[in-house]
Write an enzyme that holds these catalytic residues in place. Structure first.
Site, PDB file in Angstrom:
ATOM      1  N   GLY A 122       0.920  -1.030  -0.104  1.00 24.50           N
ATOM      2  CA  GLY A 122      -0.010   0.005  -0.119  1.00 24.50           C
ATOM      3  C   GLY A 122       0.780   1.257  -0.084  1.00 24.50           C
ATOM      4  O   GLY A 122       0.362   2.404   0.163  1.00 24.50           O
ATOM      5  N   THR A 123       1.960   1.241  -0.635  1.00 21.83           N
ATOM      6  CA  THR A 123       3.036   2.349  -0.332  1.00 21.83           C
ATOM      7  C   THR A 123       2.460   3.572  -1.254  1.00 21.83           C
ATOM      8  O   THR A 123       2.492   4.583  -0.856  1.00 21.83           O
ATOM      9  CB  THR A 123       4.129   1.859  -1.136  1.00 21.83           C
ATOM     10  OG1 THR A 123       4.520   0.730  -0.736  1.00 21.83           O
ATOM     11  CG2 THR A 123       5.405   2.809  -0.825  1.00 21.83           C
ATOM     12  N   TRP A 130      -0.680   4.108  -2.051  1.00 19.78           N
ATOM     13  CA  TRP A 130      -1.724   4.754  -1.164  1.00 19.78           C
ATOM     14  C   TRP A 130      -1.282   5.770  -0.089  1.00 19.78           C
ATOM     15  O   TRP A 130      -1.761   6.687   0.168  1.00 19.78           O
ATOM     16  CB  TRP A 130      -2.754   3.681  -0.674  1.00 19.78           C
ATOM     17  CG  TRP A 130      -3.981   3.967  -0.296  1.00 19.78           C
ATOM     18  CD1 TRP A 130      -4.668   4.961  -0.369  1.00 19.78           C
ATOM     19  CD2 TRP A 130      -4.761   2.975   0.491  1.00 19.78           C
ATOM     20  NE1 TRP A 130      -5.882   5.005   0.340  1.00 19.78           N
ATOM     21  CE2 TRP A 130      -6.121   3.863   0.953  1.00 19.78           C
ATOM     22  CE3 TRP A 130      -4.805   1.814   1.162  1.00 19.78           C
ATOM     23  CZ2 TRP A 130      -7.271   3.281   1.679  1.00 19.78           C
ATOM     24  CZ3 TRP A 130      -5.594   1.142   1.688  1.00 19.78           C
ATOM     25  CH2 TRP A 130      -6.826   1.905   2.115  1.00 19.78           C
ATOM     26  N   HIS A 151      11.220   1.382   1.790  1.00 20.88           N
ATOM     27  CA  HIS A 151      11.057   0.064   2.102  1.00 20.88           C
ATOM     28  C   HIS A 151      12.181  -0.444   3.269  1.00 20.88           C
ATOM     29  O   HIS A 151      12.171  -1.604   3.458  1.00 20.88           O
ATOM     30  CB  HIS A 151      10.946  -1.024   0.937  1.00 20.88           C
ATOM     31  CG  HIS A 151      10.083  -0.804   0.010  1.00 20.88           C
ATOM     32  ND1 HIS A 151       8.604  -0.428   0.081  1.00 20.88           N
ATOM     33  CD2 HIS A 151      10.148  -0.860  -1.483  1.00 20.88           C
ATOM     34  CE1 HIS A 151       7.906  -0.196  -0.989  1.00 20.88           C
ATOM     35  NE2 HIS A 151       8.778  -0.850  -1.863  1.00 20.88           N
ATOM     36  N   ARG A 171       0.632  -4.415   5.788  1.00 17.59           N
ATOM     37  CA  ARG A 171      -0.496  -5.131   5.213  1.00 17.59           C
ATOM     38  C   ARG A 171      -0.401  -6.633   5.574  1.00 17.59           C
ATOM     39  O   ARG A 171       0.664  -7.402   5.654  1.00 17.59           O
ATOM     40  CB  ARG A 171      -0.458  -4.876   3.709  1.00 17.59           C
ATOM     41  CG  ARG A 171      -1.578  -5.687   2.907  1.00 17.59           C
ATOM     42  CD  ARG A 171      -1.543  -5.296   1.317  1.00 17.59           C
ATOM     43  NE  ARG A 171      -2.683  -5.520   0.712  1.00 17.59           N
ATOM     44  CZ  ARG A 171      -2.970  -5.631  -0.505  1.00 17.59           C
ATOM     45  NH1 ARG A 171      -1.908  -5.446  -1.255  1.00 17.59           N
ATOM     46  NH2 ARG A 171      -4.113  -5.796  -1.193  1.00 17.59           N
ATOM     47  N   ARG A 219      -4.024  -2.775  -8.927  1.00 20.62           N
ATOM     48  CA  ARG A 219      -4.498  -4.081  -9.592  1.00 20.62           C
ATOM     49  C   ARG A 219      -6.227  -4.128  -8.881  1.00 20.62           C
ATOM     50  O   ARG A 219      -6.765  -3.910  -9.781  1.00 20.62           O
ATOM     51  CB  ARG A 219      -3.579  -5.065  -8.848  1.00 20.62           C
ATOM     52  CG  ARG A 219      -3.840  -6.551  -9.601  1.00 20.62           C
ATOM     53  CD  ARG A 219      -3.079  -7.455  -8.949  1.00 20.62           C
ATOM     54  NE  ARG A 219      -3.358  -7.936  -7.570  1.00 20.62           N
ATOM     55  CZ  ARG A 219      -4.183  -8.805  -7.288  1.00 20.62           C
ATOM     56  NH1 ARG A 219      -4.810  -9.671  -8.151  1.00 20.62           N
ATOM     57  NH2 ARG A 219      -4.325  -8.759  -6.028  1.00 20.62           N
TER      58      ARG A 219
END
Ligand code: A3P
Length: 321
Positions: A69-70, A72, A137, A160, A287
């Site tokens: 979810g980066t 987002w 990350h 997540r 996606r």
């Protein structure tokens, strides 16, 4: 790719030769650097970041495991932090014409990539109202010391569930993967996945968020999906910019949630084409955007295996899936 590995500095090549090595999904090999499995170019960038990054008091770092979810989180934080400059309902809002990765750069893929030492003083940091926003990350223990030791910069971690993150990675890598789904899953269970092991990545930020709640906020993708408005309020407060009563009553929070929603971002022209992330089309970043899509791909045996591993590794940390 091989060409990328050839571009590494001699110093980095030497470092790599001393590290544990496994076959990778995206690059031919992953190396275990400071406890985490990374691609060669990432390791070179992390070292450069560790050596050169100087945190400012008002810096904001957005941290995630890949595919959790980066994109987002970058959109949400950008909209929250810059809302005085860019009102959320403006038809000129930067998120309407730029991919979130172009608004919030990655430390390791952009700023410190290719052995460069960026001049970050230009990222509007002299303006107290507009802190610098970075994405990464990199696991907590490997962040630059000036970030880890700062009592004022803020780190937001978006976590997540590992099943969805794995499936999301699987689709993202797609035909570039030399492995079957089952093989990739086995590797993931051994911790061998980009920036894995999952459990250590999560635990690093989780523990820090408990120890220093003023500096590290731990959010989950699933919570955000369930109630974006509630967690946006937490985020804004944590970042030192709580929503005012007027903002709340006039629906600003809901508007930010909507602007950054999967459906909205996916539908924008800017997110249908171009490559804001090296080697990947922007539309690959959007996606399905759902919780629980893993049920369509993982067998019950696989789920049981990973669940047992996660339970064991997360232990009594308080973190659960
Ligand atoms: P899926 O593959 O499960 O759909 P990252 O941004 O870290 O690369 O993570 C990508 C995952 O986040 C993908 O998950 C993607 O669809 C989802 N995603 C992207 N934008 C989103 C948004 N605005 N809201 C919710 N999920 C989003």
């Amino acid at each position: 790719t091989r060409a990328e590995e050839e571009q590494l500095t001699e110093e980095c090549k030497q470092l790599l030769s001393s590290l544990p090595k496994e076959r990778g999904w995206r690059t031919s090999h992953l190396y275990q650097y400071q406890g985490f499995w990374c691609q060669p170019a990432e390791i070179q960038a992390i070292v450069s970041f560790q050596n050169h990054f100087q945190a400012y008091d008002n810096d904001i770092i957005l941290a995630t495991m890949p595919k959790s979810g980066t994109t987002w989180l970058k959109a949400l934080a950008f909209a929250v932090v810059n809302r005085d400059h860019f009102p959320v309902d403006s038809d000129k809002h930067p998120l309407l014409t730029s991919n979130p990765h172009d608004l919030v750069p990655f430390l390791e893929y952009k700023l410190y990539a290719n052995n460069q030492i960026p001049d970050l003083s230009k990222l509007s940091a002299d303006d107290q109202d507009r802190p610098r926003l970075f994405g990464t990350h990199i696991p907590f223990p490997s962040l630059a010391n000036s970030v880890k030791k700062s009592n004022s910069c803020r780190v937001v971690y978006l976590c997540r569930n590992p099943f969805d993150t794995f499936i999301s990675s699987w689709h993202f890598i797609g035909s570039m993967s030399p492995f079957t789904l089952e093989e990739a899953f086995e590797m993931c269970c051994r911790g061998v996945i980009g920036f894995g092991p999952f459990w250590d990545h999560m635990l690093g930020y989780w523990k820090e968020s408990l120890a220093r709640p003023e500096n590290v906020l731990f959010l989950t993708y699933e919570d955000l999906k369930e109630d974006a408005v509630f967690h946006l309020k937490r985020l804004a407060k944590f970042l030192g910019r709580p929503f005012s009563f007027e903002e709340e009553t006039s629906g600003v929070v809901e508007k930010i949630a909507k602007l950054c929603s999967f459906e909205n971002l996916k539908g924008l022209e800017v997110n249908k084409k171009g490559k804001s992330i090296k080697n990947f089309e922007n539309d690959k970043l959007f996606r399905k955007g759902e919780v629980g899509d893993w049920v369509n791909y993982l067998s019950s045996l696989m789920v049981e295996k990973m669940s047992t591993i996660m339970e064991e590794k997360l232990g009594d940390s308080g973190l659960k899936f």
